[in-house]
Design a protein around this motif. Structure first.
Motif, PDB file in Angstrom:
ATOM      1  N   ALA A 104       0.832  -1.208   0.000  1.00  0.00           N
ATOM      2  CA  ALA A 104       0.000   0.000   0.000  1.00  0.00           C
ATOM      3  C   ALA A 104       0.867   1.258   0.000  1.00  0.00           C
ATOM      4  O   ALA A 104       0.594   2.224  -0.725  1.00  0.00           O
ATOM      5  N   GLN A 105       1.942   1.227   0.801  1.00  0.00           N
ATOM      6  CA  GLN A 105       2.855   2.379   0.846  1.00  0.00           C
ATOM      7  C   GLN A 105       3.543   2.589  -0.494  1.00  0.00           C
ATOM      8  O   GLN A 105       3.683   3.721  -0.966  1.00  0.00           O
ATOM      9  N   ALA A 106       3.966   1.486  -1.110  1.00  0.00           N
ATOM     10  CA  ALA A 106       4.628   1.585  -2.420  1.00  0.00           C
ATOM     11  C   ALA A 106       3.665   2.128  -3.473  1.00  0.00           C
ATOM     12  O   ALA A 106       4.038   2.972  -4.296  1.00  0.00           O
ATOM     13  N   ALA A 107       2.404   1.643  -3.421  1.00  0.00           N
ATOM     14  CA  ALA A 107       1.388   2.134  -4.368  1.00  0.00           C
ATOM     15  C   ALA A 107       1.122   3.623  -4.162  1.00  0.00           C
ATOM     16  O   ALA A 107       0.969   4.374  -5.129  1.00  0.00           O
ATOM     17  N   ALA A 108       1.086   4.031  -2.889  1.00  0.00           N
ATOM     18  CA  ALA A 108       0.856   5.454  -2.584  1.00  0.00           C
ATOM     19  C   ALA A 108       2.004   6.317  -3.098  1.00  0.00           C
ATOM     20  O   ALA A 108       1.789   7.397  -3.648  1.00  0.00           O
ATOM     21  N   ARG A 109       3.239   5.804  -2.939  1.00  0.00           N
ATOM     22  CA  ARG A 109       4.395   6.551  -3.447  1.00  0.00           C
ATOM     23  C   ARG A 109       4.354   6.665  -4.969  1.00  0.00           C
ATOM     24  O   ARG A 109       4.627   7.727  -5.525  1.00  0.00           O
ATOM     25  N   ARG A 110       3.980   5.548  -5.626  1.00  0.00           N
ATOM     26  CA  ARG A 110       3.890   5.584  -7.092  1.00  0.00           C
ATOM     27  C   ARG A 110       2.826   6.561  -7.555  1.00  0.00           C
ATOM     28  O   ARG A 110       3.022   7.304  -8.517  1.00  0.00           O
ATOM     29  N   ALA A 111       1.672   6.539  -6.856  1.00  0.00           N
ATOM     30  CA  ALA A 111       0.584   7.449  -7.212  1.00  0.00           C
ATOM     31  C   ALA A 111       0.998   8.907  -7.020  1.00  0.00           C
ATOM     32  O   ALA A 111       0.678   9.768  -7.848  1.00  0.00           O
ATOM     33  N   ALA A 112       1.721   9.164  -5.930  1.00  0.00           N
ATOM     34  CA  ALA A 112       2.179  10.539  -5.659  1.00  0.00           C
ATOM     35  C   ALA A 112       3.147  11.011  -6.735  1.00  0.00           C
ATOM     36  O   ALA A 112       3.058  12.141  -7.224  1.00  0.00           O
ATOM     37  N   ARG A 113       4.075  10.107  -7.133  1.00  0.00           N
ATOM     38  CA  ARG A 113       5.026  10.476  -8.176  1.00  0.00           C
ATOM     39  C   ARG A 113       4.325  10.693  -9.517  1.00  0.00           C
ATOM     40  O   ARG A 113       4.661  11.615 -10.264  1.00  0.00           O
ATOM     41  N   ALA A 114       3.317   9.834  -9.806  1.00  0.00           N
ATOM     42  CA  ALA A 114       2.562   9.978 -11.057  1.00  0.00           C
ATOM     43  C   ALA A 114       1.796  11.303 -11.074  1.00  0.00           C
ATOM     44  O   ALA A 114       1.730  11.983 -12.100  1.00  0.00           O
ATOM     45  N   ALA A 115       1.228  11.654  -9.897  1.00  0.00           N
ATOM     46  CA  ALA A 115       0.493  12.925  -9.788  1.00  0.00           C
ATOM     47  C   ALA A 115       1.429  14.114  -9.992  1.00  0.00           C
ATOM     48  O   ALA A 115       1.082  15.093 -10.661  1.00  0.00           O
ATOM     49  N   GLU A 116       2.621  14.010  -9.435  1.00  0.00           N
ATOM     50  CA  GLU A 116       3.617  15.083  -9.613  1.00  0.00           C
ATOM     51  C   GLU A 116       4.019  15.223 -11.073  1.00  0.00           C
ATOM     52  O   GLU A 116       4.145  16.340 -11.590  1.00  0.00           O
ATOM     53  N   ARG A 117       4.231  14.072 -11.733  1.00  0.00           N
ATOM     54  CA  ARG A 117       4.596  14.108 -13.155  1.00  0.00           C
ATOM     55  C   ARG A 117       3.482  14.715 -13.985  1.00  0.00           C
ATOM     56  O   ARG A 117       3.727  15.536 -14.880  1.00  0.00           O
ATOM     57  N   ALA A 118       2.221  14.291 -13.687  1.00  0.00           N
ATOM     58  CA  ALA A 118       1.070  14.813 -14.429  1.00  0.00           C
ATOM     59  C   ALA A 118       0.932  16.323 -14.233  1.00  0.00           C
ATOM     60  O   ALA A 118       0.654  17.073 -15.177  1.00  0.00           O
ATOM     61  N   LYS A 119       1.143  16.754 -12.997  1.00  0.00           N
ATOM     62  CA  LYS A 119       1.058  18.183 -12.685  1.00  0.00           C
ATOM     63  C   LYS A 119       2.132  18.961 -13.439  1.00  0.00           C
ATOM     64  O   LYS A 119       1.878  20.045 -13.981  1.00  0.00           O
TER      65      LYS A 119
END
Length: 370
Positions: free
Chosen positions: A293-308
Motif C-alpha cells: 500500500a505504501q509503495a502504491a501510494a508513493r507511485r501514485a504521488a510520483r505519477a500525480a507530480e509528473r502529471a502536474k
C-alpha cells in the motif's frame, strides 16, 4: 517480576495507535514512557578539515540514514564546496533516496538505492566499482556498515560528520519503572553515564540487537529480555512474551545486520543469504500488505507530480504559442498599414486656386472691349 511501567529509549511513534506498543498498553495495561537517550550532533567544520578530505575529489556518495544526508550538505555549505552535477548517490533504501530531494534535483540516472537491507545496496554498488566512494557517517570507529563495505572489498573513504551525544537521564526516577528497553550501544552508554550503579538496581533490562547485547555485557549489566528472536521479531513482542511467562528462544540478527542477498566481492567469495524470520503469518501478511500500500501510494504521488508538471509545461507552451500568434498578428497589421497609398494634399488645394483665376481673365477681356 510483573511489568507495569516501561521506559523506552526511543522517540514516541508518529502514530501510536498503529504501533505494536498499543497492544501492550491495551492488552496488558502497561504504562509506557518514550524518550530518546541520545542526540545527534554535527562535527564542527574545523574538526572535519583535519581529516584532509576534499569532497569534490569523489564521484559517488554513500548514504545510510537521513542524518548522514543532513550533515553532508551542512558540511558542504560550511566548507563552501560544491559537488559536480555528475555526482552519484547510493542510498540504503528508497525512503532515504527520496529524502535527497530536499537538497538536490532527483534524477534516476544519478540516484541508486537498495531494496530493504544494506546488502541490497552493496549489490547495486558492485556494478559501479570504478567510482571513488565517500561515506558520510558518525564518528564510531567501526559499524555494521563499514564492516560490510570492507568485507565486500569496496574502496571508500569514511568521512565522520556527526556524533551521538548521550542525554542527561537523571530526571527519571528509575525506581518508578519496572523495565528499560534499549536499542543501541549509545543508549547503553547514556544509561550508564546517568546511573553508574544501574547494574546493581533491581530493574529488568530489555535490549534489541546483538551490538546492544554486547554493550550491556561489556558494562556488566544483566540482560533479561533479548530481541529479536525467532518468536519475537520486535521489542514489543519480546516484552509481551516475557509478561506472559514464555520461555525465551534463540536470538537472531537484527534488521541492519541481516544479509538478504548474496554479494560477491572482488576475490569471488560470497556472503551467505540469511532470511528474516517472522513467526506469525498473519503479522507477516499484514506487513506485506502495508508495504504494498505504501509503495502504491508513493507511485501514485510520483505519477500525480509528473502529471502536474506536464500540465504546467503544456500550459506554458500554449501561452507561448498564443503570445507568438498575437505578436505575428501585430506585425502583419503594421505591414498592411504601411502598404496602403495616401492621396497627395497639394492636388486637393490646387483646384480652388485654378477656379478662382478664371473669373479674373474674363474681367480683363471685358475691360479691353470697352
Amino acid at each position: 517480576m510483573k511489568i507495569k511501567k516501561i521506559l523506552i529509549s526511543q522517540p514516541a511513534p508518529a502514530d501510536l495507535e498503529k504501533s505494536p506498543y498499543r497492544n501492550l498498553i491495551n492488552k496488558h495495561n502497561v504504562d509506557i514512557t518514550f524518550f530518546k537517550f541520545f542526540e545527534v550532533v554535527g562535527i564542527p567544520v574545523s574538526e572535519f578539515r583535519k581529516t584532509r578530505i576534499h569532497i569534490s575529489e569523489y564521484s559517488a556518495i554513500i548514504f545510510n540514514s537521513k542524518n548522514s544526508i543532513d550533515h553532508f550538505f551542512r558540511m558542504l555549505k560550511e566548507l563552501r564546496e560544491t559537488v559536480s552535477e555528475e555526482m552519484k548517490y547510493f542510498c540504503s533504501t528508497e525512503a532515504i533516496a527520496l529524502y535527497l530531494q530536499n537538497y538536490i534535483q532527483y534524477r534516476k540516472r544519478k540516484v541508486f538505492f537498495g531494496n530493504q537491507y544494506f546488502s541490497d545496496l552493496l549489490e547495486v554498488m558492485s556494478k559501479h566499482r570504478d567510482e571513488k566512494f565517500l561515506f558520510p557517517c558518525s564518528d564510531e570507529k567501526q559499524t555494521e556498515y563499514t564492516k560490510a563495505l570492507d568485507k565486500a572489498k569496496f574502496k571508500y573513504t569514511k568521512a565522520p560528520m556527526y556524533t551521538s551525544a548521550p542525554k542527561d537521564l537523571t530526571k527519571f526516577k528509575l525506581e518508578e519503572y519496572d523495565a528499560i528497553a534499549l536499542f543501541s550501544p549509545i543508549g547503553v552508554r547514556s544509561l550508564v553515564k546517568s546511573f553508574p550503579d544501574i547494574k546493581n538496581r533491581n530493574i529488568t533490562i530489555a535490549a534489541f540487537g546483538t551490538s546492544t547485547h554486547a554493550a550491556l555485557k561489556e558494562q556488566g549489566i544483566k540482560l533479561t529480555i533479548a530481541a529479536p528472536t525467532q518468536s519475537a521479531p520486535s521489542m514489543a513482542m519480546a516484552i509481551e512474551n516475557y509478561i506472559m511467562g514464555k520461555e525465551p528462544d534463540t536470538v537472531i540478527a537484527s534488521k541492519g545486520e541481516l544479509v538478504k542477498h548474496s554479494v560477491k566481492n572482488t576475490i569471488g567469495t560470497t556472503v551467505k543469504k540469511v532470511k528474516p524470520v517472522i513467526a506469525n503469518k498473519e503479522i507477516y501478511k499484514q506487513r506485506m500488505e502495508e508495504k504494498k500500500a505504501q509503495a502504491a501510494a508513493r507511485r501514485a504521488a510520483r505519477a500525480a507530480e509528473r502529471a502536474k508538471a506536464e500540465e504546467a509545461k503544456a500550459k506554458a507552451e500554449k501561452a507561448k504559442e498564443e503570445k507568438a500568434k498575437v505578436e505575428k498578428a501585430k506585425v502583419a497589421t503594421t505591414k498592411v498599414v504601411k502598404a496602403t497609398p495616401t492621396k497627395p494634399k497639394v492636388a486637393a488645394t490646387a483646384k480652388p486656386k485654378t477656379a478662382a483665376a478664371k473669373p479674373k481673365t474674363a474681367t480683363k477681356k471685358a475691360s479691353a472691349k470697352k
